[in-house]
Design a protein around this motif. Structure first.
Motif, PDB file in Angstrom:
ATOM      1  N   GLY A   1      -2.577  -3.563  -2.305  1.00  0.00           N
ATOM      2  CA  GLY A   1      -2.844  -3.058  -0.965  1.00  0.00           C
ATOM      3  C   GLY A   1      -3.304  -4.091   0.035  1.00  0.00           C
ATOM      4  N   VAL A   2      -3.386  -5.357  -0.364  1.00  0.00           N
ATOM      5  CA  VAL A   2      -3.811  -6.402   0.581  1.00  0.00           C
ATOM      6  C   VAL A   2      -2.560  -6.949   1.272  1.00  0.00           C
ATOM      7  N   LEU A   3      -2.429  -6.644   2.544  1.00  0.00           N
ATOM      8  CA  LEU A   3      -1.172  -6.915   3.259  1.00  0.00           C
ATOM      9  C   LEU A   3      -0.783  -8.386   3.207  1.00  0.00           C
TER      10      LEU A   3
ATOM     11  N   HIS B   1       0.825  -1.217   0.000  1.00  0.00           N
ATOM     12  CA  HIS B   1       0.000   0.000   0.000  1.00  0.00           C
ATOM     13  C   HIS B   1       0.854   1.261   0.000  1.00  0.00           C
ATOM     14  N   ARG B   2       2.017   1.204   0.659  1.00  0.00           N
ATOM     15  CA  ARG B   2       2.866   2.398   0.768  1.00  0.00           C
ATOM     16  C   ARG B   2       3.873   2.373  -0.394  1.00  0.00           C
TER      17      ARG B   2
ATOM     18  N   HIS C   1      -0.489   7.624   8.903  1.00  0.00           N
ATOM     19  CA  HIS C   1      -0.612   6.356   8.190  1.00  0.00           C
ATOM     20  C   HIS C   1      -1.150   6.625   6.793  1.00  0.00           C
TER      21      HIS C   1
ATOM     22  N   GLU D   1       0.430 -11.675   8.801  1.00  0.00           N
ATOM     23  CA  GLU D   1      -0.381 -12.508   7.902  1.00  0.00           C
ATOM     24  C   GLU D   1       0.218 -13.909   7.736  1.00  0.00           C
TER      25      GLU D   1
ATOM     26  N   ILE E   1       5.272   0.617  13.416  1.00  0.00           N
ATOM     27  CA  ILE E   1       3.849   0.898  13.574  1.00  0.00           C
ATOM     28  C   ILE E   1       3.096   0.334  12.377  1.00  0.00           C
ATOM     29  N   ALA E   2       1.897  -0.138  12.627  1.00  0.00           N
ATOM     30  CA  ALA E   2       1.015  -0.581  11.561  1.00  0.00           C
ATOM     31  C   ALA E   2      -0.298   0.166  11.744  1.00  0.00           C
ATOM     32  N   GLN E   3      -0.540   1.099  10.873  1.00  0.00           N
ATOM     33  CA  GLN E   3      -1.684   1.999  10.953  1.00  0.00           C
ATOM     34  C   GLN E   3      -1.611   2.796  12.253  1.00  0.00           C
TER      35      GLN E   3
ATOM     36  N   GLY F   1       5.726  -4.496   5.169  1.00  0.00           N
ATOM     37  CA  GLY F   1       5.821  -3.727   6.407  1.00  0.00           C
ATOM     38  C   GLY F   1       5.825  -4.657   7.601  1.00  0.00           C
ATOM     39  N   ASP F   2       6.146  -4.097   8.767  1.00  0.00           N
ATOM     40  CA  ASP F   2       6.098  -4.910   9.992  1.00  0.00           C
ATOM     41  C   ASP F   2       4.689  -5.461  10.214  1.00  0.00           C
ATOM     42  N   GLY F   3       3.677  -4.685   9.862  1.00  0.00           N
ATOM     43  CA  GLY F   3       2.294  -5.133  10.064  1.00  0.00           C
ATOM     44  C   GLY F   3       1.951  -6.341   9.214  1.00  0.00           C
ATOM     45  N   ALA F   4       2.452  -6.353   7.991  1.00  0.00           N
ATOM     46  CA  ALA F   4       2.166  -7.474   7.078  1.00  0.00           C
ATOM     47  C   ALA F   4       2.716  -8.778   7.623  1.00  0.00           C
TER      48      ALA F   4
ATOM     49  N   ASN G   1       8.755   0.214  10.402  1.00  0.00           N
ATOM     50  CA  ASN G   1       8.609   1.592  10.903  1.00  0.00           C
ATOM     51  C   ASN G   1       7.962   1.595  12.281  1.00  0.00           C
TER      52      ASN G   1
HETATM   53  C1  TPP Z   1      -5.010  -7.891   4.686  1.00  0.00           C
HETATM   54  C2  TPP Z   1      -5.110  -6.471   5.127  1.00  0.00           C
HETATM   55  N1  TPP Z   1      -5.559  -6.188   6.366  1.00  0.00           N
HETATM   56  C3  TPP Z   1      -5.684  -4.900   6.770  1.00  0.00           C
HETATM   57  C4  TPP Z   1      -5.386  -3.873   5.910  1.00  0.00           C
HETATM   58  C5  TPP Z   1      -5.588  -2.427   6.343  1.00  0.00           C
HETATM   59  N2  TPP Z   1      -4.265  -1.786   6.512  1.00  0.00           N
HETATM   60  C6  TPP Z   1      -3.707  -1.064   5.538  1.00  0.00           C
HETATM   61  S1  TPP Z   1      -2.130  -0.613   5.908  1.00  0.00           S
HETATM   62  C7  TPP Z   1      -2.210  -1.340   7.418  1.00  0.00           C
HETATM   63  C8  TPP Z   1      -1.032  -1.323   8.331  1.00  0.00           C
HETATM   64  C9  TPP Z   1       0.174  -1.816   7.619  1.00  0.00           C
HETATM   65  O1  TPP Z   1       1.275  -1.800   8.449  1.00  0.00           O
HETATM   66  P1  TPP Z   1       2.694  -2.207   7.903  1.00  0.00           P
HETATM   67  O2  TPP Z   1       2.636  -3.497   7.190  1.00  0.00           O
HETATM   68  O3  TPP Z   1       3.621  -2.104   9.053  1.00  0.00           O
HETATM   69  O4  TPP Z   1       3.018  -1.102   6.801  1.00  0.00           O
HETATM   70  P2  TPP Z   1       3.149   0.467   7.033  1.00  0.00           P
HETATM   71  O5  TPP Z   1       1.780   1.039   6.856  1.00  0.00           O
HETATM   72  O6  TPP Z   1       3.667   0.688   8.381  1.00  0.00           O
HETATM   73  O7  TPP Z   1       4.058   0.909   5.971  1.00  0.00           O
HETATM   74  C10 TPP Z   1      -3.446  -1.944   7.605  1.00  0.00           C
HETATM   75  C11 TPP Z   1      -3.839  -2.674   8.829  1.00  0.00           C
HETATM   76  C12 TPP Z   1      -4.938  -4.219   4.615  1.00  0.00           C
HETATM   77  N3  TPP Z   1      -4.653  -3.282   3.709  1.00  0.00           N
HETATM   78  N4  TPP Z   1      -4.782  -5.507   4.253  1.00  0.00           N
END
Ligand code: TPP
Ligand code: MG
Lengths: 296, 338
Positions: A110-112, A64-65, A238, A146, A172-174, A140-143, A170
């Motif tokens: 954009g699907v993590l 997404h970023r 975010h 999954e 943080i996730a969102q 990202g750390d948030g991904a 970074n």
């Molecule tokens: C499967 C999925 N779940 C939730 C989201 C909603 N969402 C978009 S960005 C994000 C946080 C992502 O965090 P990270 O992977 O750390 O990337 P960053 O935004 O920090 O670059 C979320 C929860 C999504 N896009 N895809």
């Protein structure tokens, strides 16, 4: 390789991303864009330092970023502005929007985490075709939350996929700090699958460049998955206007971890001013062109 | 005779022989096992480089197939049970079928995902379902369901080699041992074969019978049961029907149009009975009926659906039988309509 080892060229790329993203954040409230955006401000050194090592035909999967990755890959600022504006001249004709770009061998979704097996499959395809191309996957750390990511690491390692996993941590996730979402360490996640993982905690593009150089050299001589974990800092929201962090903490990050400020010291003042001016006018022109472009 | 299973196996072998870009990924593929239902038997011996037995990772193997397809190969992914398609649904819905459109036509993902569906084997609630209805209507996805009326292996080969859309290829488990029909075995029927955009549609009626009063429509294995019902309705109840059997479940004709062979049959009969093994509500039959109503208006005299009960499919044989549509169910629904 896109011959980006000299300081002025690196600075130019950092500044292009920064100025593009700042323009997006400034213009969004004015209604210039439609939909969403996730800006790369603060993380520019990652895309620039890593993607400088691409060869023609190498493949990038982004998330997404993705604006910074796309611009560092060589993507066109006008096409990206136009995509965010929903114009016919957008990278994907206005259908994809901010998170869904494809141009040459660059893909984002954009699907993590969903890109992980696809990137591994692309790497395996190139290996089978004997093309020598390698794949870079940004996560990202948030991904890393999954499950499909871990299935993919396992397969990448088992089947020797020529892929570099780049984790941009970074912290943080969102709105959720990593401490609330991740047990254990990032590196051990890769090491569990026998994937060598290097780590760097820096916003200095020379350092990301050098760390990535090492990974690419290894990948090209002994194709198989590798990981580069880049601890980094997100300065902006975010998306837009959704930063829940303490402003003082963000100020601290801006003061200590700004890739542009760190790298600018290597240029003489006049050169830097000239580059800044050039980038400002290029980005302004790209924005104006996109604004004048037709709807799809 | 050639069974559906043999036909599918031959189709895979033919695709591998014809095109080096064809790969197969799935669980437990290696010979002598050759996949849980043996459809892939012999391939790993003949093409060891191109048959990859995988970890138990449905999402990732489908995603890997997608990445390979994106980069110019022609992968086939075998899912051991269709019930597990839920594990890869994100790959299918948010990546595979999105890329071609969201990248504005600049990417293709010609991956074929093959999977067995259906009950009547006593495998219980999580290994017996007919879940393809969950994927019908996903834009950009072609859903194919072979039957015995034309060569399933040929259809599979063409899906792999001759078209660029992602395909969900649904193989009913009970269909595997059934014989592929021939002119000889179908000698009591008048058979018309037409073509949708990609796959065949068959229209059957018993030779020498009066004008049809009812159109039956079904796909896959249920088309077998429906053909039997058609014969018994004629001989036991003097109700003369036509049977329309599509092979492509999605996409359907644009703008809500009816499949032309189905429309033609309904113009003759004025009544439509659909039969399917998926659950009753919101399914394949409901869509056919809606289209029929739209195009025939008050010329449509009666409609009805036969489908699976809306409950998990029990393992016990008598309970499973009761939950799934039978020849008797089709016959009694038909008798209520005319
Ligand atoms: C499967 C999925 N779940 C939730 C989201 C909603 N969402 C978009 S960005 C994000 C946080 C992502 O965090 P990270 O992977 O750390 O990337 P960053 O935004 O920090 O670059 C979320 C929860 C999504 N896009 N895809
Ligand atoms: Mg993050």
């Amino acid at each position: 390789m896109r011959a980006m080892s000299d300081d002025a060229a690196l600075y130019k790329q950092l500044a292009t991303i920064r100025h593009f993203e700042q323009t997006v954040l400034d213009a969004f409230p004015k209604g210039a864009f439609y939909g969403t955006t996730h800006t790369y401000i603060g993380q520019e050194a990652n895309a620039v330092g890593v993607l400088a090592h691409l060869h023609e035909g190498d493949i990038v999967f982004s998330n997404h970023r993705c604006h910074g990755h796309f611009l560092a890959y060589g993507g066109d600022a006008r096409g990206l502005f136009a995509e965010l504006m929903g114009k016919a001249t957008g990278v994907c004709g206005g259908i994809g929007g901010s998170q869904h770009l494809h141009w040459k061998d660059f893909y984002s979704n954009g699907v993590l985490g969903s890109t992980a097996p696809i990137a591994v499959g692309a790497a395996l395809a190139e290996k089978r075709k004997g093309s020598q191309a390698i794949v870079v996957l940004f996560l990202g750390d948030g991904a890393m939350g999954e499950g499909v990511v871990y299935e993919s690491l396992n397969i990448a390692s088992l089947w020797g996929a020529p892929i570099l996993f780049v984790v941009e941590n970074n912290h943080i996730a969102q709105t959720t700090p990593t401490e609330l979402a991740m047990a254990g360490s990032l590196a051990s996640r890769f090491m569990a699958f026998n994937i060598p993982a290097a780590e760097l905690d820096s916003s200095d593009v020379r350092q990301t460049y050098t760390a990535a150089a090492h990974e690419f050299a290894n990948l090209r001589s002994a194709p198989g998955p590798r990981a580069l974990i880049l601890h980094t800092a997100r300065f902006g929201p975010h998306s837009k206007g959704d930063d829940t962090r303490d402003p003082a903490a963000i100020e601290e990050l801006r003061a200590t971890r700004d890739p542009l400020a760190i790298h600018a010291t290597r240029l003489d003042a006049a050169e830097r001013t000239a580059i800044d001016a050039e980038i400002h006018s290029t980005i302004a022109a790209a924005y104006a062109q996109a604004e004048a472009d037709p709807l799809p | 005779m050639t069974s559906v299973l043999e036909s599918l196996n031959r189709g895979l072998h033919a695709a591998f022989a014809e095109d080096e870009r064809v790969y197969l990924i799935g669980e437990d593929l290696l010979d002598p096992y050759g996949g849980a239902f043996k459809v892939s038997r012999g391939l790993s011996t003949q093409y060891p480089d191109r048959v990859w037995t995988s970890p138990v990772s449905e999402a990732a193997i489908v995603g890997v197939g997608a990445g390979m397809a994106l980069r110019g190969l022609r992968p086939v992914v075998e899912l051991m049970f269709g019930d597990f398609s839920t594990l890869m649904a994100d790959q299918l819905i948010n990546s595979i079928t999105k890329f071609p459109a969201m990248y504005n036509g600049a990417a293709k993902v010609p991956v074929v995902i093959r999977t067995p569906m259906g009950g009547r084997r006593g495998y219980g609630p999580t290994h017996s379902q007919t879940l393809e209805k969950l994927y019908l209507g996903v834009p950009g996805l072609r859903v194919l369901a072979p039957n015995t009326l034309s060569d399933p292996g040929e259809l599979l080969k063409r899906a792999i080699l001759e078209q660029d859309d992602p395909v969900l290829f649904v193989e009913n488990k009970v269909l595997y041992p059934k014989a592929v029909q021939t002119a000889e075995t179908l000698k009591d029927f008048e058979v018309e074969q037409t073509q949708t955009e990609f796959a065949p549609v068959h229209t059957l009626r018993l030779k020498g019978t009066p004008a049809p009063v009812l159109t039956l429509s079904a796909y896959g294995y249920i088309a077998e049961l429906t053909r039997e019902a058609l014969t018994r309705l004629a001989f036991e109840h003097e109700i003369f029907c036509e049977l329309v059997v599509p092979t492509q479940l999605a996409p359907l004709p644009a703008n809500g149009a009816l499949e032309p062979a189905l429309l033609a049959s309904l113009e003759r009969s004025g009544r439509l009975l659909t039969a399917e093994e998926g659950t009753f509500s919101l399914g394949w039959g409901a869509e056919q009926l809606a289209r029929a109503a739209q195009h025939l208006g008050n010329r449509l005299q009666a409609v009805r659906r036969v489908a699976a009960a809306e409950q998990p499919i029990p393992a016990a044989r008598n309970l499973e039988d009761a939950a799934l549509p039978s020849v008797e169910d089709i016959i009694s629904a038909a008798r209520e309509m005319v």
